[in-house]
Every structure is written in C-alpha cells, then in structure tokens.
Scaffold this motif. Structure first.
Motif, PDB file in Angstrom:
ATOM      1  N   ALA A 124       2.002  -5.160   2.592  1.00  0.00           N
ATOM      2  CA  ALA A 124       1.025  -6.041   3.236  1.00  0.00           C
ATOM      3  C   ALA A 124       1.328  -7.493   2.900  1.00  0.00           C
ATOM      4  O   ALA A 124       1.178  -8.377   3.735  1.00  0.00           O
TER       5      ALA A 124
ATOM      6  N   SER B 225      -3.694 -11.642  12.868  1.00  0.00           N
ATOM      7  CA  SER B 225      -4.392 -10.424  12.476  1.00  0.00           C
ATOM      8  C   SER B 225      -3.427  -9.421  11.851  1.00  0.00           C
ATOM      9  O   SER B 225      -2.314  -9.255  12.321  1.00  0.00           O
ATOM     10  N   GLY B 226      -3.851  -8.818  10.757  1.00  0.00           N
ATOM     11  CA  GLY B 226      -3.028  -7.814  10.088  1.00  0.00           C
ATOM     12  C   GLY B 226      -1.987  -8.393   9.154  1.00  0.00           C
ATOM     13  O   GLY B 226      -1.135  -7.673   8.648  1.00  0.00           O
ATOM     14  N   CYS B 227      -2.068  -9.712   8.869  1.00  0.00           N
ATOM     15  CA  CYS B 227      -1.029 -10.306   8.030  1.00  0.00           C
ATOM     16  C   CYS B 227      -1.356 -10.174   6.543  1.00  0.00           C
ATOM     17  O   CYS B 227      -0.550 -10.535   5.699  1.00  0.00           O
ATOM     18  N   GLY B 228      -2.527  -9.674   6.222  1.00  0.00           N
ATOM     19  CA  GLY B 228      -2.826  -9.425   4.811  1.00  0.00           C
ATOM     20  C   GLY B 228      -3.816 -10.390   4.199  1.00  0.00           C
ATOM     21  O   GLY B 228      -3.855 -10.562   2.979  1.00  0.00           O
ATOM     22  N   LYS B 229      -4.649 -11.008   5.020  1.00  0.00           N
ATOM     23  CA  LYS B 229      -5.636 -11.954   4.486  1.00  0.00           C
ATOM     24  C   LYS B 229      -6.682 -11.224   3.642  1.00  0.00           C
ATOM     25  O   LYS B 229      -7.014 -11.653   2.528  1.00  0.00           O
ATOM     26  N   THR B 230      -7.183 -10.117   4.175  1.00  0.00           N
ATOM     27  CA  THR B 230      -8.164  -9.338   3.427  1.00  0.00           C
ATOM     28  C   THR B 230      -7.551  -8.797   2.147  1.00  0.00           C
ATOM     29  O   THR B 230      -8.170  -8.817   1.083  1.00  0.00           O
ATOM     30  N   THR B 231      -6.306  -8.341   2.265  1.00  0.00           N
ATOM     31  CA  THR B 231      -5.615  -7.830   1.090  1.00  0.00           C
ATOM     32  C   THR B 231      -5.514  -8.902   0.011  1.00  0.00           C
ATOM     33  O   THR B 231      -5.779  -8.648  -1.165  1.00  0.00           O
TER      34      THR B 231
ATOM     35  N   TYR C  99       0.861  -1.181   0.000  1.00  0.00           N
ATOM     36  CA  TYR C  99       0.000   0.000   0.000  1.00  0.00           C
ATOM     37  C   TYR C  99       0.893   1.225   0.000  1.00  0.00           C
ATOM     38  O   TYR C  99       1.764   1.364   0.854  1.00  0.00           O
TER      39      TYR C  99
ATOM     40  N   GLN D  43     -15.513  -8.899   4.976  1.00  0.00           N
ATOM     41  CA  GLN D  43     -15.363  -8.859   6.422  1.00  0.00           C
ATOM     42  C   GLN D  43     -16.259  -7.775   7.026  1.00  0.00           C
ATOM     43  O   GLN D  43     -16.865  -7.971   8.063  1.00  0.00           O
TER      44      GLN D  43
ATOM     45  N   VAL E 188       3.402   0.427   3.058  1.00  0.00           N
ATOM     46  CA  VAL E 188       3.176  -0.773   3.863  1.00  0.00           C
ATOM     47  C   VAL E 188       3.176  -1.970   2.936  1.00  0.00           C
ATOM     48  O   VAL E 188       2.359  -2.056   2.020  1.00  0.00           O
TER      49      VAL E 188
HETATM   50  N1  LIG Z   1      -6.091   0.725   2.426  1.00  0.00           N
HETATM   51  C1  LIG Z   1      -4.952   0.495   3.088  1.00  0.00           C
HETATM   52  N2  LIG Z   1      -3.972   1.421   3.075  1.00  0.00           N
HETATM   53  C2  LIG Z   1      -2.798   1.201   3.728  1.00  0.00           C
HETATM   54  N3  LIG Z   1      -2.523   0.096   4.404  1.00  0.00           N
HETATM   55  C3  LIG Z   1      -3.453  -0.873   4.468  1.00  0.00           C
HETATM   56  C4  LIG Z   1      -4.714  -0.729   3.821  1.00  0.00           C
HETATM   57  N4  LIG Z   1      -5.436  -1.835   4.045  1.00  0.00           N
HETATM   58  C5  LIG Z   1      -4.668  -2.640   4.804  1.00  0.00           C
HETATM   59  N5  LIG Z   1      -3.476  -2.067   5.042  1.00  0.00           N
HETATM   60  C6  LIG Z   1      -2.368  -2.679   5.808  1.00  0.00           C
HETATM   61  O1  LIG Z   1      -2.092  -3.931   5.248  1.00  0.00           O
HETATM   62  C7  LIG Z   1      -1.834  -4.888   6.267  1.00  0.00           C
HETATM   63  C8  LIG Z   1      -2.742  -6.086   6.066  1.00  0.00           C
HETATM   64  O2  LIG Z   1      -4.092  -5.703   6.227  1.00  0.00           O
HETATM   65  P1  LIG Z   1      -5.283  -6.706   6.027  1.00  0.00           P
HETATM   66  O3  LIG Z   1      -6.548  -5.959   6.226  1.00  0.00           O
HETATM   67  O4  LIG Z   1      -5.125  -7.390   4.717  1.00  0.00           O
HETATM   68  O5  LIG Z   1      -5.055  -7.726   7.232  1.00  0.00           O
HETATM   69  P2  LIG Z   1      -5.913  -9.003   7.684  1.00  0.00           P
HETATM   70  O6  LIG Z   1      -5.016 -10.181   7.662  1.00  0.00           O
HETATM   71  O7  LIG Z   1      -7.178  -9.085   6.894  1.00  0.00           O
HETATM   72  O8  LIG Z   1      -6.243  -8.632   9.183  1.00  0.00           O
HETATM   73  P3  LIG Z   1      -7.509  -9.067  10.083  1.00  0.00           P
HETATM   74  O9  LIG Z   1      -7.330 -10.504  10.435  1.00  0.00           O
HETATM   75  O10 LIG Z   1      -7.387  -8.201  11.278  1.00  0.00           O
HETATM   76  O11 LIG Z   1      -8.713  -8.796   9.268  1.00  0.00           O
HETATM   77  C9  LIG Z   1      -2.034  -4.175   7.588  1.00  0.00           C
HETATM   78  O12 LIG Z   1      -0.760  -3.864   8.099  1.00  0.00           O
HETATM   79  C10 LIG Z   1      -2.766  -2.926   7.246  1.00  0.00           C
HETATM   80  O13 LIG Z   1      -2.341  -1.867   8.065  1.00  0.00           O
END
Ligand SMILES: Nc1ncnc2c1ncn2[C@@H]1O[C@H](COP(=O)(O)OP(=O)(O)OP(=O)(O)O)[C@@H](O)[C@H]1O
Ligand SMILES: [Mg+2]
Lengths: 283, 256
Positions: free
Chosen positions: B20, B40-46, B11, B81, B18
């Motif tokens: 991700a 959490s925050g490892c980038g699954k949603t990404t 990102y 989510q 960042v």
């Molecule tokens: N739009 C964005 N802009 C900048 N950074 C982002 C954005 N979306 C996510 N991130 C960063 O990317 C990383 C991964 O985010 P992501 O939402 O993919 O995590 P996740 O594994 O889905 O977390 P969770 O289990 O809490 O849902 C995080 O460090 C977050 O801060």
C-alpha cells in the motif's frame, strides 16, 4: 450552519413513528387473531376425536375434560408447590449458566489466542446431550434440586456461550479502532463496545437457553424424580390419572410459552436501539 | 513533532501481498496543519492508521515527540473515513461525544461544557439526544468531528471528514477546523480528495503518487495565514496553487 430538527420536523417524525407503531400493532393483532383461531380449531379437534370414538377416551380425554381437570388441579396447593419447584430449578440453573457463559464467552472472545485454544474443547463438549448426564446426576445428587440444576446448567450454558462468542466476534473493526484511539481501557471497551455489540446475540442465547432449560428441568423431574411438575406427571401416570397427565402437560406447555414470551419482551426492552427492534425507523 | 520516516506498509494475506505504501518520509511540526491528497487507493487511510498506531508498519517508523509510535498515543484524536461505523449506535449523540472525556476523567461540569460546545460548533445542538442511526450521513460525520473536537487533542488526524456534507456545511466545518487549529494549536494531518480544500486549509499540501506510493511533492502553501472562504479562494495565488496540485495529481494518476 444548518439547524436540524425543529418542531415541524419533530412532529412529522413523531407522527410517522406513531403510524408505524399503529401498523405494527395492527399486524400483531392480526397474528394474535390467527393464533387464537388455530388454537380454537385444535381444541375442537381434540374434543371431537374422543367423542366420536376415533380414539379411546381412556388414552385421550376430550379437551373440555382436560381443561376442567387443569382448573381443578390449579385450585390445589400441591400443584403450585410443584410448579414452584420446577421454576426454581429452571431459574437458578438458567441464571447460573447464563452468568458463567457470559463471563467465559467474553474472556474467551477478547483475550487473544484463547478462542483458538478452547474451540476444540467447546466443539467436543457442546454436542453431548444433557440427558446423557442423567446417570451422573442421579449418582451425585439423587432425586433433588441438584440433579435438575446439573442438567439445566449444562444444557443452557452452551446455548449462551456459543451466542456470546459470535457476539464478541461481531465487534466492528472501526468501532474497535475508535475505542483504542480514544484511550478506552480494556474494561471500558468490554463495557461500552463489546457488551453492547454482543447483546443481541446474548439475548438470542438467553431465549434459546430459557426454553431448553425449562425442557431439561421437566425432563430431570420426570426421569430422576426430582420434585416438580415432571415428578407430578410421573405420579399421575403411574396411578392411571390420565386426564391429570394431560392437564399437567398442557400446563407445562403454557409455562413454556410464557417463558418464551417473557424473554422476548425483555429482548425488545433491552435492544431498543438495535435494527431488528427499532422498526419505527425502517418504516 | 510528528516524524514519518521511510514508512513502508504491505498488507500480507495468504497468497496476496499488497504494497500500500512504498516509502513515505514526512514531518509535521508542532501546531502545523498539513493536508494529504492523492488518488483513490493510494494509501492515505493506511498512512493515517500507521500514524495513529492502529497498524504496525512493515518498515520505517513513525515518531511522535521523538517517541516511536507502537500503539495509539494519548491525546490523539482520529476522525475515521467510515464515520458511521465509528459511532456507537447504542449511545446517543451526547453519550458518544462524552465517552472519551469520561475515560479521560474530565470533571462532569467541564465535560458538559465541552460536549455542548462542540455539538453547537458542528450545528448539532438539537440532535444531542438522538441516536446516530436517526441521523443522516452528514450529521453522523459531524458527530464524529464533534467527538474529536471535544477531546481537545494535541494531534488530530482526519480522513476525508467532510465527504458526506453539502457545500455550505463543508465550508462552515472547514472554518471550524481552522479556528480550532489556531485556537488550540492542534497539530493536524488532514486527508482529503478535494484539491481546493487542501489548498484552502493547509500550510502544506503533500501530494502522494499512486501505488507504489511515495511522496510526490511537499508543497508549501504561501497564502496569507488568515484564511477566508471568499477572499482567500479568489486570490490569484490560490488559483495557481490549485492548478499546480491538480496537475500533480493528474501526473500521479497518469503514471499508473
Ligand atoms: N485491510 C487490508 N488488507 C489488504 N489490503 C488493503 C487493506 N486495506 C487497504 N488495502 C489496500 O491498500 C491500498 C491502499 O488503501 P487505502 O485504504 O489506504 O487507500 P486510500 O488512499 O485511503 O483510498 P481512498 O481515497 O479511496 O480512501 C489499496 O490498494 C487497498 O486495496
Ligand atoms: Mg481512504
């Protein structure tokens, strides 16, 4: 699987809703009561000030005289024709401005890059007071409906456009992603996502525009002499009929209130799903 | 069917970058159900958003049926989510579920069938005419699931879809997804933070490391295919797999 709803729950919800509605009604009644009390006080004051000789009756007739004059005026067809002219200019101008602003706003807000390209133009044109267009209107249309329309449209257009732009920008990113993944076409996205999101803003724009449009309609008639309430005020003033001037001003005020109330009513109906309106649920 | 190769996503915002996802390579066969777990925050949603074509990758690529994904592919459904924000508040539950079907030009009779069927399946038949904001969080989440189910997707992406429901409903929904997946042969990528759920549902479980994110393990779940909440979960093998994934995630968190 857990079933939700069921008769018991429904009736509980209904009664909660009904009691919320009742309390909303009660508070509306209280507001109305306060408003009427305030109005009564104002009328009493306007009656007393000229009668006590604090202000010359020739400049400020007592409230009772103004109201009886108004009643008398309302019995003449000429007044209704004038009012009709004003409302025609108002409605046509508002409708035209509204449609143009909504289309322009949605296009500017949804086509990528267009917003940045147009923002400086908008920022330049928007602050120009509509009244500054009076000479132009006189030149183009003379004392006619055209002049009224020009001022009304210009003033109302920006009110609506700005709100539509805010509204289009307020589309939720997850909702937008949802629309994209489920393959909604550009038109469907505007219709099912962008427009409903923008609607509360659009209604605010419409409400502001309706009031401004009415002000500008009367202004155009007063200053340019296009037929309507404003022109009648002008005629009454130049012939020294002071009570009539006041009666027409009061009438203009009442119409303004009616316009505002009408749009608010429309707003509530259109936005039944919206948090600002759906008070039952918050209660 | 779905190939993710050397996917990288950073990102970029002014003054901040960042990363991700460092590099994810992973394949999902046609009709396979793969679970993704990670801290959490490892980038699954990404990852899911890249696969859904909602987010351009910074490196590597995603292919669906051999075609590079550049925008949202047809016949793919996503359960987000942020389920609450993915429903349209101005529409009733039924209208929300029906809208994608209308867009797909499904005939009215079939549409009614699909909408009613999917709402029944998630236990919301009574709530069809309510608006989403009149429902609880768990109910909203089930509406989002019903919408995805009614769409009859070829590929289903789900991002922690059962986070807001109680344990019993969750078990029911897990079995619903399993049934659906078996009946319709939907290729499914399922993100969850619940290790039990991942092992119970998945044919494979992908464990992601914490950021900078890579695939830490691609674990085959060798449990018998007919899964059952009671018998499957009490198998000794289930306990072993769960323990294994648990230790992996602990390791992933520890490396931070
Ligand atoms: N739009 C964005 N802009 C900048 N950074 C982002 C954005 N979306 C996510 N991130 C960063 O990317 C990383 C991964 O985010 P992501 O939402 O993919 O995590 P996740 O594994 O889905 O977390 P969770 O289990 O809490 O849902 C995080 O460090 C977050 O801060
Ligand atoms: Mg996430």
């Amino acid at each position: 699987m857990t079933r939700t709803g069921g008769p018991a729950r429904d009736s509980a919800r209904d009664s909660a809703r009904a009691s919320a509605r009742d309390s909303a009604r009660a508070s509306a009644r209280a507001r109305l009561g306060h408003g009427l009390a305030g109005l009564g006080g104002l009328l009493a004051l306007m009656e007393a000030v000229p009668r006590l000789g604090l202000v010359d009756e020739r400049f400020l007739p007592p409230a009772s005289r103004i109201l009886t004059t108004l009643a008398g005026e309302l019995a003449t067809p000429a007044l209704w024709i004038a009012l009709g002219e004003t409302m025609r200019g108002w409605a046509l101008g508002l409708a035209l401005a509204f449609c143009a602003a909504v289309v322009a706003g949605v296009v500017i807000g949804t086509v990528p890059g267009l917003r940045a390209m147009t923002s400086s133009t908008v920022e330049f044109l928007r602050p120009i007071p509509s009244v500054a267009l009076v000479p132009l209107a006189t030149l183009l249309f003379g004392p006619s409906l055209g002049s009224t329309m020009l001022l009304v449209v210009y003033a109302a257009f920006w009110q609506v456009l700005i709100q539509v732009l805010y509204g289009v920008a307020a589309v939720d990113s997850v909702a937008h992603d949802t629309a994209r993944t489920y393959g909604l076409s550009a038109w469907s996205r505007v219709r099912h996502l962008v427009w409903p999101t923008a609607l509360p803003y659009v209604m605010t724009g419409l409400r502001l525009a309706a009031t401004v449009a009415f002000i500008l309609a009367v202004t155009a008639e007063l200053v340019i002499g296009s037929p309507g309430l404003g022109a009648e005020i002008q005629v009454a003033q130049s012939s020294g009929a002071v009570p009539v001037v006041y009666a027409l001003i009061v009438l203009a005020g009442l119409v303004g209130i009616a316009v505002n109330a009408g749009v608010r009513l429309l707003e509530r109906r259109v936005l039944a799903w919206h948090p600002a309106v759906r008070s039952e649920v918050a209660a | 069917m779905l190939e993710i190769s050397a996917l990288n996503k950073a990102y970029q915002s002014p003054g901040r970058r960042v990363e991700a996802i460092r590099s994810i390579t992973l394949g999902v066969g046609a009709g396979e159900l793969v679970c993704v777990v990670g801290p959490s925050g490892c980038g699954k949603t990404t990852l899911l958003r890249c696969v859904a074509g909602l987010l351009p990758a910074s490196g590597g690529e995603v292919r669906l049926d051999g075609v590079p994904v550049t925008g949202p592919p047809p016949r793919m459904a996503v359960v987000f989510q942020e389920y609450g924000r993915s429903l349209f508040p101005w529409m009733t539950v039924r209208q929300n579920v029906e809208l994608p079907l209308k867009e797909k030009r499904v005939p009215a009779a079939r549409r009614r069938e699909l909408v009613t069927g999917s709402l029944e399946a998630v236990g919301l038949a009574d709530a069809a005419d309510a608006h989403p904001w009149q429902l609880s969080g768990g109910m909203q989440q089930r509406v989002a699931i019903a919408r995805a189910v009614a769409y009859e997707p070829q590929v289903l992406l789900m991002d922690e879809p059962f986070a807001a429901v109680d344990a019993q409903t969750r078990a029911d929904l897990e079995d619903l997804i399993l049934r659906l997946w078996r009946d319709l042969e939907v290729t499914t990528l399922f993100v969850t933070h619940d290790i039990d759920e991942a092992v119970y549902l998945g044919q494979r479980v992908i464990v992601l490391s914490s950021s900078p994110t890579e695939v830490m393990e691609d674990l085959k779940i060798d449990l018998p295919p007919g899964r059952d909440q009671l018998t499957t979960r009490s198998l000794p093998r289930f306990g072993e797999l769960r323990g294994h994934v648990y230790r992996q995630i602990q390791r992933a968190r520890g490396e931070r």
